[in-house]
Each structure stands twice: as C-alpha cells, then as structure tokens.
Design a protein around this motif. Structure first.
Motif, PDB file in Angstrom:
ATOM      1  N   PHE A  52       0.821  -1.201   0.000  1.00  0.00           N
ATOM      2  CA  PHE A  52       0.000   0.000   0.000  1.00  0.00           C
ATOM      3  C   PHE A  52       0.865   1.265   0.000  1.00  0.00           C
ATOM      4  CE2 PHE A  52      -3.757  -2.390   2.130  1.00  0.00           C
ATOM      5  CZ  PHE A  52      -4.101  -2.922   0.912  1.00  0.00           C
ATOM      6  N   ASN A  55       1.964   1.789  -3.560  1.00  0.00           N
ATOM      7  CA  ASN A  55       0.875   2.413  -4.319  1.00  0.00           C
ATOM      8  C   ASN A  55       0.689   3.869  -3.893  1.00  0.00           C
ATOM      9  OD1 ASN A  55      -2.251   3.207  -3.869  1.00  0.00           O
ATOM     10  ND2 ASN A  55      -1.946   2.307  -5.900  1.00  0.00           N
ATOM     11  N   ILE A  57      -1.558   4.679  -1.178  1.00  0.00           N
ATOM     12  CA  ILE A  57      -2.727   4.900  -0.302  1.00  0.00           C
ATOM     13  C   ILE A  57      -2.334   4.815   1.166  1.00  0.00           C
ATOM     14  CG2 ILE A  57      -4.814   4.415  -1.654  1.00  0.00           C
ATOM     15  CD1 ILE A  57      -4.666   1.555  -0.797  1.00  0.00           C
ATOM     16  N   PRO A  75      -1.168   7.984  -4.214  1.00  0.00           N
ATOM     17  CA  PRO A  75      -1.618   6.896  -5.075  1.00  0.00           C
ATOM     18  C   PRO A  75      -1.555   7.279  -6.551  1.00  0.00           C
ATOM     19  CG  PRO A  75      -3.253   7.418  -3.395  1.00  0.00           C
ATOM     20  CD  PRO A  75      -2.219   8.476  -3.338  1.00  0.00           C
ATOM     21  N   SER A  76      -1.256   6.312  -7.382  1.00  0.00           N
ATOM     22  CA  SER A  76      -1.234   6.568  -8.814  1.00  0.00           C
ATOM     23  C   SER A  76      -1.553   5.283  -9.558  1.00  0.00           C
ATOM     24  CB  SER A  76       0.147   7.070  -9.231  1.00  0.00           C
ATOM     25  OG  SER A  76       0.340   6.833 -10.603  1.00  0.00           O
ATOM     26  N   PRO A  77      -2.301   5.401 -10.653  1.00  0.00           N
ATOM     27  CA  PRO A  77      -2.587   4.203 -11.447  1.00  0.00           C
ATOM     28  C   PRO A  77      -1.322   3.574 -12.033  1.00  0.00           C
ATOM     29  CG  PRO A  77      -3.473   6.187 -12.480  1.00  0.00           C
ATOM     30  CD  PRO A  77      -2.993   6.589 -11.140  1.00  0.00           C
ATOM     31  N   ALA A  80      -0.471   0.097  -9.989  1.00  0.00           N
ATOM     32  CA  ALA A  80      -1.859  -0.374  -9.855  1.00  0.00           C
ATOM     33  C   ALA A  80      -1.980  -1.526  -8.870  1.00  0.00           C
ATOM     34  CB  ALA A  80      -2.386  -0.798 -11.222  1.00  0.00           C
ATOM     35  N   LEU A  81      -2.995  -1.449  -8.033  1.00  0.00           N
ATOM     36  CA  LEU A  81      -3.230  -2.474  -7.012  1.00  0.00           C
ATOM     37  C   LEU A  81      -4.266  -3.497  -7.467  1.00  0.00           C
ATOM     38  CD1 LEU A  81      -3.427  -0.685  -3.539  1.00  0.00           C
ATOM     39  CD2 LEU A  81      -2.221  -2.808  -4.003  1.00  0.00           C
ATOM     40  N   PHE A  83      -6.561  -6.205  -5.397  1.00  0.00           N
ATOM     41  CA  PHE A  83      -6.913  -6.446  -3.996  1.00  0.00           C
ATOM     42  C   PHE A  83      -7.288  -7.897  -3.730  1.00  0.00           C
ATOM     43  CE2 PHE A  83      -7.788  -2.047  -4.890  1.00  0.00           C
ATOM     44  CZ  PHE A  83      -7.362  -1.371  -3.758  1.00  0.00           C
ATOM     45  N   GLU A  85      -9.654  -8.835  -1.843  1.00  0.00           N
ATOM     46  CA  GLU A  85     -11.120  -8.936  -1.860  1.00  0.00           C
ATOM     47  C   GLU A  85     -11.706  -8.397  -3.160  1.00  0.00           C
ATOM     48  OE1 GLU A  85      -9.313  -6.932  -0.048  1.00  0.00           O
ATOM     49  OE2 GLU A  85      -9.452  -7.394   2.090  1.00  0.00           O
ATOM     50  N   ALA A  87     -12.465  -5.942  -4.648  1.00  0.00           N
ATOM     51  CA  ALA A  87     -12.832  -4.521  -4.587  1.00  0.00           C
ATOM     52  C   ALA A  87     -13.418  -3.998  -5.887  1.00  0.00           C
ATOM     53  CB  ALA A  87     -11.622  -3.663  -4.158  1.00  0.00           C
ATOM     54  N   LEU A 104     -11.043   7.463 -14.255  1.00  0.00           N
ATOM     55  CA  LEU A 104     -10.452   8.384 -13.290  1.00  0.00           C
ATOM     56  C   LEU A 104      -9.314   9.189 -13.909  1.00  0.00           C
ATOM     57  CD1 LEU A 104     -10.334   6.097 -10.119  1.00  0.00           C
ATOM     58  CD2 LEU A 104     -11.930   7.942 -10.607  1.00  0.00           C
ATOM     59  N   ALA A 149      -6.608  -3.465 -13.415  1.00  0.00           N
ATOM     60  CA  ALA A 149      -5.272  -2.956 -13.127  1.00  0.00           C
ATOM     61  C   ALA A 149      -4.420  -2.866 -14.389  1.00  0.00           C
ATOM     62  CB  ALA A 149      -4.593  -3.844 -12.084  1.00  0.00           C
TER      63      ALA A 149
END
Lengths: 266, 250
Positions: A52, A55, A57, A75-77, A80-81, A83, A85, A87, A104, A149
């Motif tokens: 994290f 990334n 966040i 954070p920046s694309p 890319a994360l 997840f 779960e 998300a 975005l 991502a």
C-alpha cells in the motif's frame, strides 16, 4: 527503464490512546523491469502495508520510494493495485469496472472502452462484459480485478494476496493464468502471498519478511526455467526451494502465532 | 399472490366501512361510506374542483421536491464523506431533521407571502432533510473497500464522491428520497390548509366548511392515489439506477 526502489521505508501507526505500532521496519528492496517478485511472510507482518505504501494509499513514516526517477508521493494508477477482496464496484457492469481506472484518468469514452475490452479479452472474460460482479465466481471477479489494473498500463502491478480469497484449485488455475498474462506484457509485479508454493511457482525472486514489525530477513532467487506450466511440487528443485524458505519462515510464523495468542489473552 | 393477499385487506376494510352505513353504530354523514364517497365522485370531479386545485399542489410539490432531492444528496454526500464536515454539521442537520418543518409555515408565510413560493419552500424544507440524513448515513456506511479501490487508482475527492460514494450509497439515498416525498406531500397539503389561494389543502378546507365528509374522502383518496403513484415511480427509478441491488450486495 523505471525500476522500483524502496529505500529504508518504515511505517509506524500513531494513535493518541495507544502505544504507537511499528508495522514495517526499515525495508529496502528493488524491482527491476520485467521482474516478478513475491513477498512472503507470516500474517500481520506488514507485507500488505508495504504494498500500500508503494501504491501510495498508505503513507510511509520514513524512507523513500522511487519509481524510475520519480518519488512516490501518493496513489497513482502507474502503481496499480489488485486487492485480495477484488474490490470491484457492484453497481458497475464488468466492462465498466475494467474501465474504472481509465475513467479516473480522464481517458475518453470510446478509447477506454477499447482498452478495457482488450484487457477483458486477455483475462478471458470478453463475453461477460455486461454482467454484474455478483453474477461472476470469485476467480472470475479477480480476473476482472486484474484486467482493471492492467488497463491503466501500470509501470508496476501490486498484487495483495490476489488469490487469497479463492479455493485451492481456482488458485492453481489463476496462477497459471497470471503467468500467461505476465509473459505477454512483462509488467513488473510485486506479489504478496503467504503461500510458499504459489510464490515459487510464480516469482523470479522471493523476499521473506519477518513477523511484525516486518523486516526483510532473506531473499531467494527462484532459478526455475520458464515457462513453468506443468511444474509440480514434486519436482526436486521445487521441493528444495520450499524447504529452504520454510526453514527461514517457520520460526517467524511461530513467533507471529505466539504473539497473537498473547494479545488475545489480554 | 402478493397482489391478491394485499387486495384482501383493502377489500375487507371497504366492506366493514360500507356495512356501517347499513347496520352500523356510527353516523354515516360523519364517517361516510364507500357508496356515499362514490356518489360524491361525479360532483367533486364534475365541478372541476379537483382538476382546478390539483395542479397547484402538484406544481408546488414538484418545484420544491426536485431541488430538495438534488441539494439533499449533494450536501449529504459531501458532508458524510468528510469526517470533519460531519462533526461540524451533523448537530445542525439533526436539529432540523427532528423539528417538524410544518412549524415553519407561519414564518415562511411572513417571509414569502401566501402565494406559491411559501408552499414551494415548505415542500423543499420538508423533503430536504430526510434526503440529506439518509444520504449522510448511506455515505458513511459505504464499503471502505470500494473507496480504497477508487483511492488506489488516484481518484480525486470529487471523483470519489461522484463515482464511488453516491452510487455506493444509492439504496440508502433512495430510501431517503421516498421518505422525503412523503414528507413533502404532508408539507404541501398542510401549507395549503393553513392559508392558501389554491390547492388540494384549500379544497379540503372548503369541504370542511360545508361538512362534506363524503367529498372529503374523495379528495383524500385522490391524494392517496397520487402518493402511491409517486412512490411507485420512485421505486421504478431506483430499480433503473441500481439494478445490482436486486441481486446480492456484490
């Protein structure tokens, strides 16, 4: 071209009514272009926190993270994360979930649809573009997470136990699938997992983290040839690597468990 | 099945009400009956009273309700998204929410006169706080994972609100909109009864003065039908904008 360099990074959670908690302790690592790096460690060791911070966040307490020459400031694309779960946004169709990052970034509608369709096809879900996430299985949903991502064409893919919520067989298939996708794009990857076999199967290099506070305690090159499709656990080289990693990790896992018992007893 | 079962309660209620006129203990001129109400129907509709007063009510309702929905959702989302703004405004919003807005009718009339603008204002005030409160709560309970996925891809605050927070809170927001619609309906009728030149509330006062219980029930039933139509329209809008609610949560 734009290697990732994590230098002396710490993460400390401050809280007014509790003792501050050191989650990540002075971690340094480098990920080269085209490299697939796995991070293994006992649960709660701060490996996800590290991801994290890369990334953006999560804000590091100290240290520097660089991607190429740029210092990570949020954070920046481009980092890319994916997840654990998934998300996904449940009200968006699959294709619109894949488009999310591009939207975005302000990419115009027809272009982002085109890119999203390409990546959805890459993960083998082109015919599900108009479904909603709840209509898909866990494995399929995570493919959507990966397509989302990939669509932003990141410099690095950060995967936080991406197959952790899936059953063992699906995990296996997803691993093979991920390698197939990665062989094409060769986007560098940090893949966090607690599954040693998964790490060996996927990665070029495995970084082993200690029980909390997370430090890097060992680093192992996985000198297995690619493509690794068909490689099994019974392969002697595989077993040898597994033993070596487990030797380093075992005491850390025990310590982590002992600590959990202690804190539960309180 | 559901429709038939539901119709039973309405049917039995109407039957008992009708039986009262023939056998009952209550004075039919005071409680009317379905037969008497139906008898008054041609008169209320025929005089054109309903079609004369109805549009004024609908106008005030629409003109006040639409901006109330927009403002309520927007303020609710922006305030609910920020912890600091929530701390700052929640007491004030709560105070307005629990205060019956129809108590402001006299003040609004002093400010805006007895014309349509004070009725639009009372509709707005009646509807805006339920919408706002529900948006606020909905936004605060939006799944953190959704927010995190937006944040990880670099969403700005306004992007997060527009693309994650509002859609994520939509079922709660729509519950607020339905609640607000009910309150708006109360607001406009009461305002028209209080002092007004036109509208359903005014019509109710006219029939009250001539002790026409049967005609009053015609008017009330018309309001009921209008309310039901409004609610079902809102439900249809809700299904349109959030079809995923029909399935699992995600």
């Amino acid at each position: 071209m734009s290697e990732l360099r994590v230098e002396n990074v710490c993460l400390r959670y401050e809280s007014p009514d509790r003792e501050s908690f050191l989650a990540v302790d002075n971690v340094s690592l480098t990920v080269q272009d085209g490299e697939f790096v796995a991070i293994v460690g006992p649960s709660g060791c701060g490996k996800s926190s590290l991801l994290f911070m890369v990334n953006g966040i999560a804000k590091r307490t100290s240290g520097v993270i660089r991607l190429g020459s740029a210092v990570v400031a949020g954070p920046s694309p481009s980092r890319a994360l994916v997840f654990q779960e998934f998300a996904l946004l449940p009200w968006r169709s699959i294709i619109r979930n894949v488009e999310f990052g591009l939207e975005l970034m302000g990419v115009d509608k027809s272009r982002r649809r085109e890119v999203a369709m390409t990546n959805l096809a890459l993960v083998g879900l082109a015919q599900f573009e108009n479904h909603l996430p709840h209509q898909l299985s866990g494995g399929m949903r995570q493919r959507v997470g990966i397509a989302r991502a990939l669509s932003v064409q990141p410099d690095i893919l950060l995967m936080d136990e991406p197959f952790g919520a899936l059953d063992a067989q699906t995990r296996q298939v997803m691993g093979t699938e991920l390698l197939r996708i990665w062989e094409r794009s060769r986007t560098k990857i940090i893949f966090v997992t607690h599954d040693i076999d998964e790490a060996i199967y996927l990665a070029d290099r495995i970084i082993i983290m200690s029980a909390s506070p997370g430090r890097i305690i060992d680093e192992i090159e996985v000198n297995l040839p690619r493509p690794r499709v068909g490689l099994t656990r019974s392969d002697p080289r595989f077993a040898k690597l597994h033993d070596r990693i487990w030797k380093v990790l075992e005491s850390e896992v025990q310590e982590s468990l002992a600590r959990q018992f202690a804190s539960n007893g309180k | 099945m559901r429709l038939r079962t539901g119709a039973t309660s309405v049917g039995v209620f109407s039957l008992l009400w009708q039986l009262n006129e023939w056998l009952g203990p209550l004075d039919p001129t005071l409680v009317a009956s379905p037969r008497l109400v139906l008898g008054a129907l041609p008169e209320v509709l025929g005089d054109g009273l309903l079609s004369q007063h109805g549009p004024a009510t609908v106008y005030a309702l629409v003109a006040g309700f639409m901006p109330a929905v927009a403002v309520g959702i927007l303020i609710g989302a922006v305030v609910g998204y920020s912890r600091r703004l929530t701390y700052l405004f929640e007491p004030l919003i709560m105070a307005f929410y629990v205060t019956p807005r129809i108590a402001f009718i006299p003040i609004l009339i002093m400010w805006l006169g007895i014309g349509v603008s004070s009725r639009v204002a009372i509709v707005f005030l009646s509807a805006v706080f339920p919408v706002l409160m529900n948006s606020l709560t909905g936004v605060q309970t939006v799944d953190r994972l959704w927010l995190r996925s937006g944040a990880a891809f670099g969403a700005t605050r306004m992007q997060a609100i527009r693309l994650v927070v509002i859609p994520g809170a939509l079922s709660s927001i729509m519950a607020g909109v339905r609640l607000g619609f009910g309150r708006a309906l109360i607001g406009v009728i009461v305002a028209e009864m209080y002092v007004s030149t036109a509208g359903i509330g005014k019509l109710i006062r006219l029939y009250q003065n001539s002790v026409r219980v049967d005609a009053l029930f015609v008017v009330i039933t018309a309001v009921t039908i209008f309310g039901l139509l409004g609610i079902s329209l809102l439900r249809r809008v809700e299904r349109r904008v959030s079809p995923w609610q029909e399935g699992m949560r995600w």
